[in-house]
Design an enzyme around this catalytic site. Structure first.
Site, PDB file in Angstrom:
ATOM      1  N   THR A 103       2.710 -47.652  -9.609  1.00 38.44           N
ATOM      2  CA  THR A 103       1.686 -48.629  -9.291  1.00 38.44           C
ATOM      3  C   THR A 103       0.382 -48.033  -9.805  1.00 38.44           C
ATOM      4  OG1 THR A 103       2.941 -49.301  -7.359  1.00 38.44           O
ATOM      5  CG2 THR A 103       0.598 -49.800  -7.305  1.00 38.44           C
TER       6      THR A 103
ATOM      7  N   THR B 218       0.674 -53.760  -9.663  1.00 36.85           N
ATOM      8  CA  THR B 218       1.865 -53.058 -10.158  1.00 36.85           C
ATOM      9  C   THR B 218       2.870 -53.997 -10.808  1.00 36.85           C
ATOM     10  OG1 THR B 218       3.603 -51.505  -9.466  1.00 36.85           O
ATOM     11  CG2 THR B 218       3.107 -53.318  -7.966  1.00 36.85           C
TER      12      THR B 218
ATOM     13  N   SER C  27       5.128 -54.820   0.870  1.00 38.12           N
ATOM     14  CA  SER C  27       4.550 -53.803   0.006  1.00 38.12           C
ATOM     15  C   SER C  27       3.937 -52.690   0.832  1.00 38.12           C
ATOM     16  CB  SER C  27       3.454 -54.432  -0.869  1.00 38.12           C
ATOM     17  OG  SER C  27       2.737 -53.452  -1.584  1.00 38.12           O
ATOM     18  N   SER C  28       3.705 -51.542   0.196  1.00 37.10           N
ATOM     19  CA  SER C  28       2.967 -50.448   0.815  1.00 37.10           C
ATOM     20  C   SER C  28       1.569 -50.303   0.221  1.00 37.10           C
ATOM     21  CB  SER C  28       3.717 -49.115   0.631  1.00 37.10           C
ATOM     22  OG  SER C  28       4.945 -49.123   1.320  1.00 37.10           O
TER      23      SER C  28
END
Length: 577
Positions: free
Chosen positions: A388, A406, A459-460
């Site tokens: 990312t 990303t 997502s993180s």
């Protein structure tokens, strides 16, 4: 004008009692001889990104009178050319922005599952998750959101026309870029895995002799330049309803992919309310679901607020023990409760409450690690790869933008859509292909993140802004998949609790625990004595490769801008004027 953008339990309790009244660290002192690393210092505007060319594009836009959003949009498009490992038109991500007046908002341009996506689409005949389907096939791509997200930001908060912001990227794509060390290395390693088997991709990223482009050679991307020109002239409709949409839909139809023209036409970027909290008197703003980042950064900070980290000291076994245990609880909750808020009810208020955090803090034993097998998601009142990318921008008015976007893994699915020059994402892998089963990075997902049409995968990614006394103080974020949350967390803790300047906070060694696997991952640089103490407390310590690539800007007490790019990356740059 800018328009809208103007440890036993006894030991634990003792630490809790001494920490709740602990004051925040004293304001950071800049430029003093005691600093071990020195940040870039500028007055009028600053950009920090993973690529030097893209950073300069952003700085140029600021010099031309553009605001932070204008510069961020230009950087986003430039990275699609200069950093194809992650910079993209065929992916998605998140933007967090805060105006000089204090208005803070989040733009969600995360990819979306196509209409024909189904619950078990990534399972094999035996009912097991098939990572090839979700990573390198045409089924791997979600409907891209980057073009829509950047357009929304420009329309609502920018000051310059979109065409002007895309122009530098068109020039870079048509005239060519000199392949830097980072791109050459990634083409050599990952290109052989995901690009070489796709003719459209091989034609762009490989030389006629069949080898990938090398450092110092010139990479020209004419098809991408044409697509960028269409977007500059026609706006996002060129991508979602025009000739680019035709290319994407045809590519998918010819190879069993699911994205159709209707999916593209129906995509929308969404403006959302950020997750917010406080930490030792500072205000914390980060990304809401479908990102898990904001919730769990605030949750972990709430837990840590019950301990005197400043007294423990950076790199001490006590501080690392407390932080690792707090991370376990947060990642356990992530596995159960997080997903797309348009499809599932995410209990963000409970997860980010101070009372809930205190109840978790009381479970932390500073002298003994709790095995992850004994930690379950709390009773309340998928991953991205390393590739990312994040960039941060602050302008001379004090407006700030943090963007993390990303393709997912290096070069996404490796598939270029027709003759568009656009690499497609493999973000469908971020859904829980089989809830309860760890993905290749060990993250466990639940039913809340199961595949469903029109749903956005969890997502993180955690673009984050910290304010102090109502004024923006720190703008930061990072790639790193499951390690994004803990990387950003450490930037905040290093700056507030340990009094580091932005460069020191960036350079400091990092560590990470994500509940499962039960492993405390550390970078080299920590004292062997500390690691032995942690092992004696039950932590399963493993020294592994570096984590994250933060791009951060801090606004000092003198109003000056102080920035730092991560030394873990190659060819990144922080610059300003």
């Amino acid at each position: 004008m800018m328009g809208r953008f103007a440890g036993s339990l006894i030991v634990s309790v003792l630490f809790l009692q001494g920490a709740t009244a602990a004051p925040a660290a004293a304001p950071v002192s800049y430029g003093v001889e005691a600093d071990t690393f020195h940040p870039v210092k500028e007055q009028n505007g600053m950009v920090a990104s993973v690529d030097a060319l893209a950073t300069q594009v952003g700085v140029d836009i600021l010099k031309q009178g553009g605001n932070a959003v204008d510069a961020a949009v230009a950087v986003g498009y430039a990275l699609a050319v200069t950093h194809p490992q992650a910079g993209n038109l065929g992916g998605g991500g998140f933007m967090l922005l805060r105006t000089a007046s204090g208005h803070t908002t989040a733009i969600d341009f995360r990819e979306m599952a196509p209409t024909r996506a189904s619950r078990d689409m990534f399972l094999d005949a035996q009912g097991n998750a098939d990572s090839k389907k979700s990573l390198t096939s045409h089924l791997a791509s979600g409907v891209p959101g980057t073009v829509a997200g950047l357009a929304l930001a420009n329309k609502e908060y920018g000051t310059l026309p979109l065409s002007r912001l895309i122009a530098p990227a068109i020039t870079l794509a048509s005239k060519g870029i000199v392949v830097d060390e980072a791109l050459a290395d990634d083409l050599n390693v990952y290109g052989k895995e995901v690009l070489i088997d796709h003719p459209n991709s091989k034609a762009i990223f490989y030389r006629p002799d069949g080898n990938p482009w090398k450092r110092g050679e010139t990479l020209v991307q004419r098809d991408l330049a044409h697509s960028l020109t269409l977007i500059a002239k026609q706006g996002p409709e060129a991508f979602y309803k025009g000739k680019i949409a035709d290319q994407i839909a045809s590519e998918m139809a010819a190879h069993g992919g699911l994205i159709g023209k209707a999916d593209l036409a129906n995509y929308r970027a969404i403006e959302r309310k950020p997750i917010s909290g406080t930490y030792r008197g500072y205000e914390v703003y980060s990304m809401p679901p479908p990102s898990s980042g904001g919730i769990h950064i605030v949750q972990i900070l709430n837990i840590l607020e019950n301990f005197d980290l400043a007294k423990m000291g950076f790199g001490s076994a006590d501080a690392m023990q407390v932080m690792a245990e707090a991370e376990k609880y947060a990642y356990a909750d992530r596995s159960e409760y997080l997903g797309d808020p348009d499809f599932v009810k995410v209990p963000w208020q409970a997860l980010t409450s101070k009372d809930y955090a205190k109840s978790l803090a009381q479970k932390i034993d500073i002298s003994k690690a709790r095995p992850s097998s004994e930690i379950k998601p709390g009773k309340l009142a998928p991953y991205e790869s390393n590739q990312t990318t994040h960039f941060s921008v602050v302008d001379k008015q004090g407006n700030a933008v943090a963007v993390t976007y990303t393709l997912n893994t290096y070069f996404g699915s490796g598939i270029v859509a027709g003759s568009s020059g656009i690499l497609m994402n493999n973000e469908m892998d971020d859904f829980s292909a089989k809830p309860g089963t760890p993905n290749v990075y060990g993250l466990v997902g639940g039913e809340a993140n199961a595949v469903q049409p029109y749903k956005r995968p969890l997502s993180s990614m955690s673009p984050t802004i910290i304010a102090k006394g109502g004024k923006t103080w720190l703008v930061t974020g990072s790639p790193g998949g499951s390690r994004i949350i803990t990387t950003v967390l450490q930037m905040v803790v290093n700056s507030i609790d340990f009094g580091m300047n932005v460069a020191e906070a960036t350079n400091a060694p990092r560590f990470h625990h994500q509940w499962l696997p039960d492993q405390l991952r550390v970078e080299k640089g920590f004292s062997p004595d500390t690691l032995k103490l942690l092992e004696a407390r039950g932590q399963h310590v493993k020294v592994m490769p570096t984590m994250g690539s933060t791009q951060s800007i801090m606004i000092g007490p003198d109003g000056m801008l102080y920035g730092a790019s991560d030394p873990r990356a190659i060819d990144d740059l922080t610059a300003g004027y």
